[in-house]
Scaffold this motif. Sequence first.
Motif, PDB file in Angstrom:
ATOM      1  N   LEU A  85       0.726  -1.115   0.013  1.00 36.56           N
ATOM      2  CA  LEU A  85      -0.095  -0.011  -0.036  1.00 36.56           C
ATOM      3  C   LEU A  85       0.904   1.426  -0.060  1.00 36.56           C
ATOM      4  CD1 LEU A  85      -2.535  -1.162   2.531  1.00 36.56           C
ATOM      5  CD2 LEU A  85      -2.800  -1.287   0.005  1.00 36.56           C
ATOM      6  N   LEU A  86       0.291   2.524  -0.371  1.00 36.22           N
ATOM      7  CA  LEU A  86       1.049   3.510  -0.045  1.00 36.22           C
ATOM      8  C   LEU A  86       0.734   3.997   1.472  1.00 36.22           C
ATOM      9  CD1 LEU A  86       0.099   5.520  -3.391  1.00 36.22           C
ATOM     10  CD2 LEU A  86       2.028   3.916  -3.173  1.00 36.22           C
ATOM     11  N   CYS A 144      -1.176   8.981   0.642  1.00 30.21           N
ATOM     12  CA  CYS A 144      -1.441   9.414  -0.757  1.00 30.21           C
ATOM     13  C   CYS A 144      -2.767  10.244  -0.611  1.00 30.21           C
ATOM     14  CB  CYS A 144      -1.676   8.137  -1.435  1.00 30.21           C
ATOM     15  SG  CYS A 144      -3.088   7.154  -0.696  1.00 30.21           S
ATOM     16  N   GLY A 190       0.244  12.560  -7.887  1.00 31.01           N
ATOM     17  CA  GLY A 190      -0.048  11.894  -8.926  1.00 31.01           C
ATOM     18  C   GLY A 190       0.927  10.876  -9.227  1.00 31.01           C
ATOM     19  N   VAL A 191       2.244  11.286  -9.214  1.00 30.51           N
ATOM     20  CA  VAL A 191       3.421  10.154  -9.688  1.00 30.51           C
ATOM     21  C   VAL A 191       3.570   9.126  -8.759  1.00 30.51           C
ATOM     22  CG1 VAL A 191       4.628  11.638 -11.351  1.00 30.51           C
ATOM     23  CG2 VAL A 191       5.245  11.938  -8.838  1.00 30.51           C
ATOM     24  N   MET A 244       0.914   8.059  -6.867  1.00 27.77           N
ATOM     25  CA  MET A 244      -0.274   7.129  -6.740  1.00 27.77           C
ATOM     26  C   MET A 244      -0.223   6.480  -8.416  1.00 27.77           C
ATOM     27  SD  MET A 244      -3.031   9.794  -5.096  1.00 27.77           S
ATOM     28  CE  MET A 244      -4.416   8.774  -5.182  1.00 27.77           C
ATOM     29  N   PHE A 245       0.594   6.739  -9.088  1.00 28.17           N
ATOM     30  CA  PHE A 245       0.912   6.021 -10.237  1.00 28.17           C
ATOM     31  C   PHE A 245       1.335   4.551  -9.765  1.00 28.17           C
ATOM     32  CE2 PHE A 245       3.809   4.703 -13.670  1.00 28.17           C
ATOM     33  CZ  PHE A 245       2.683   4.101 -14.763  1.00 28.17           C
ATOM     34  N   PRO A 272       0.350   2.096  -7.746  1.00 26.62           N
ATOM     35  CA  PRO A 272      -0.386   1.042  -7.982  1.00 26.62           C
ATOM     36  C   PRO A 272      -0.359   0.159  -9.380  1.00 26.62           C
ATOM     37  CG  PRO A 272      -1.166   2.208  -6.429  1.00 26.62           C
ATOM     38  CD  PRO A 272      -0.061   2.770  -6.819  1.00 26.62           C
ATOM     39  N   LEU A 273      -0.824   1.249 -10.355  1.00 27.54           N
ATOM     40  CA  LEU A 273      -0.929   0.827 -11.681  1.00 27.54           C
ATOM     41  C   LEU A 273       0.411   0.341 -12.273  1.00 27.54           C
ATOM     42  CD1 LEU A 273      -2.282   0.669 -14.298  1.00 27.54           C
ATOM     43  CD2 LEU A 273      -2.072   3.082 -14.959  1.00 27.54           C
ATOM     44  N   ARG A 322       0.626  -3.316 -11.104  1.00 28.84           N
ATOM     45  CA  ARG A 322      -0.083  -4.247 -11.900  1.00 28.84           C
ATOM     46  C   ARG A 322       0.370  -4.618 -13.399  1.00 28.84           C
ATOM     47  NH1 ARG A 322      -4.570  -6.219  -8.649  1.00 28.84           N
ATOM     48  NH2 ARG A 322      -4.888  -7.466 -10.645  1.00 28.84           N
ATOM     49  N   LEU A 323       0.705  -3.364 -13.829  1.00 35.72           N
ATOM     50  CA  LEU A 323       1.614  -3.907 -15.305  1.00 35.72           C
ATOM     51  C   LEU A 323       2.698  -4.668 -14.951  1.00 35.72           C
ATOM     52  CD1 LEU A 323       1.354  -0.124 -16.579  1.00 35.72           C
ATOM     53  CD2 LEU A 323       0.216  -2.161 -17.556  1.00 35.72           C
ATOM     54  N   ASN A 345      -6.291   3.020  -2.570  1.00 36.25           N
ATOM     55  CA  ASN A 345      -5.229   2.610  -1.779  1.00 36.25           C
ATOM     56  C   ASN A 345      -5.556   1.187  -1.512  1.00 36.25           C
ATOM     57  OD1 ASN A 345      -2.549   2.548  -0.874  1.00 36.25           O
ATOM     58  ND2 ASN A 345      -2.947   3.454   1.043  1.00 36.25           N
ATOM     59  N   PRO A 361      -5.204  11.019 -10.612  1.00 35.63           N
ATOM     60  CA  PRO A 361      -4.341  12.281 -10.076  1.00 35.63           C
ATOM     61  C   PRO A 361      -3.486  12.577 -11.023  1.00 35.63           C
ATOM     62  CG  PRO A 361      -4.943  10.796  -7.959  1.00 35.63           C
ATOM     63  CD  PRO A 361      -5.402  10.111  -9.241  1.00 35.63           C
ATOM     64  N   LEU A 362      -2.576  11.499 -11.764  1.00 34.22           N
ATOM     65  CA  LEU A 362      -1.664  11.945 -12.624  1.00 34.22           C
ATOM     66  C   LEU A 362      -2.271  12.455 -13.792  1.00 34.22           C
ATOM     67  CD1 LEU A 362       1.267  12.119 -13.601  1.00 34.22           C
ATOM     68  CD2 LEU A 362       1.062   9.540 -13.894  1.00 34.22           C
TER      69      LEU A 362
END
Lengths: 218, 218
Positions: free
Chosen positions: A107-108, A111, A191-192, A194-195, A197-198, A201-202, B112, B197-198
């Motif tokens: 987790l963050l 955020c 923004g950067v 919170m990127f 988690p994506l 997944r990638l 999150n 957010p990004l």
Amino acid sequence: MRIGVLGTGMVGQTIGTKLVSVGQEVKMGSRVKGNDKAIAWVQSAGTGAGEGTFADAAQFADEIVINATAGTASIDALSAAGSEHLAGKILVDISNPLDFSAGFPPLLSVCNDDSMGEQIQNAFPDTRVVKSLNTMNAKIMVEPSLVPGSHNAFVAGNDADAKRAVISLLESFGWPPKDIIDLGDITASRGVEMFLPLWLRLYGSFDRGSFNIAVMRG
Amino acid sequence: MRIGVLGTGMVGQTIGTKLVSVGQEVKMGSRVKGNDKAIAWVQSAGTGAGEGTFADAAQFADEIVINATAGTASIDALSAAGSEHLAGKILVDISNPLDFSAGFPPLLSVCNDDSMGEQIQNAFPDTRVVKSLNTMNAKIMVEPSLVPGSHNAFVAGNDADAKRAVISLLESFGWPPKDIIDLGDITASRGVEMFLPLWLRLYGSFDRGSFNIAVMRG
């Protein structure tokens, strides 16, 4: 330039080695002088590489300090570096506040209405924090050509001169200036960060971290 | 197919119009039958377009319902649609849980360790939720060629057949299958929702929303 790199992990080592290879003098900082990983890095990086405490590394820097510590440990590491050794300098914050205490995916730890970049800027108001490079893996940070074609790095911070200096540093790593996107002030750290988690997944979908995003405009 | 589109905003209208243009029958659902925006949309979209309540739209759908309501209102809208009308169907969740109550930029009302996609899947366990398209503006969702070159849409959900059906729907919008990335189960909604957010900072930097991200692999 003389640059301090805080953190002895993959990011600190990769950035430190690249900085030495483009002609900078680098002191890697960690909790204690004589850290095993720091010493091994100094031996492999060669002339221009040194190591010491977080405070040694921050004091060594003439203009730029790199925060390559884990986000959840960054405030402690920077406090150990000393606000007096960071004052007036540029801090490139590559950290991500990833909390692995509940397992994977992390987790963050901060955020949404706050970010690690902002917390660092608030804790060290005399330092010019520039958030950058946290959106990709370390190898790509310092060798963007590993990913074919145009793709992007971001900068965010409250001081325009500091962002220009960081953009110049990224250019020395091989980033074309046109591929560096200025997201505005330090609150863009949300923004950067919170990127991530994506990104994770990638990473899971591809089973490797050798990718980056390109912002394509219509 | 007969498809229900929940929501009368920009996303619902744009998706609904595209669906009609590719030969689907669409019923747009809103809180009440006879909503002004829904009626105006039916008139502009032409043959194949209808409107009614959330429940009317969900009941109308033979296989696919699109959630184009605001994330913060989605659970209420889907409850009004009725779990009995959503059961066994695929719900394409385009929503973003953006909370504008404290002004701009919005915060996420959930993130999150949870996401709107997961909350919807948990609230409607007999519905197969597929998170998709929430990472870009509505025009690009239905006309990816507005952004030159390859760029990406994502799908996430627990049911492989449902994801295949959504990928087919995206193909009918013009998305090449190779540009649609499967991020895994519905918990990947965290990643695509936390990208907002990004996205909002990029929107601020460019002063327009006509962009999308491409994941470039090295």
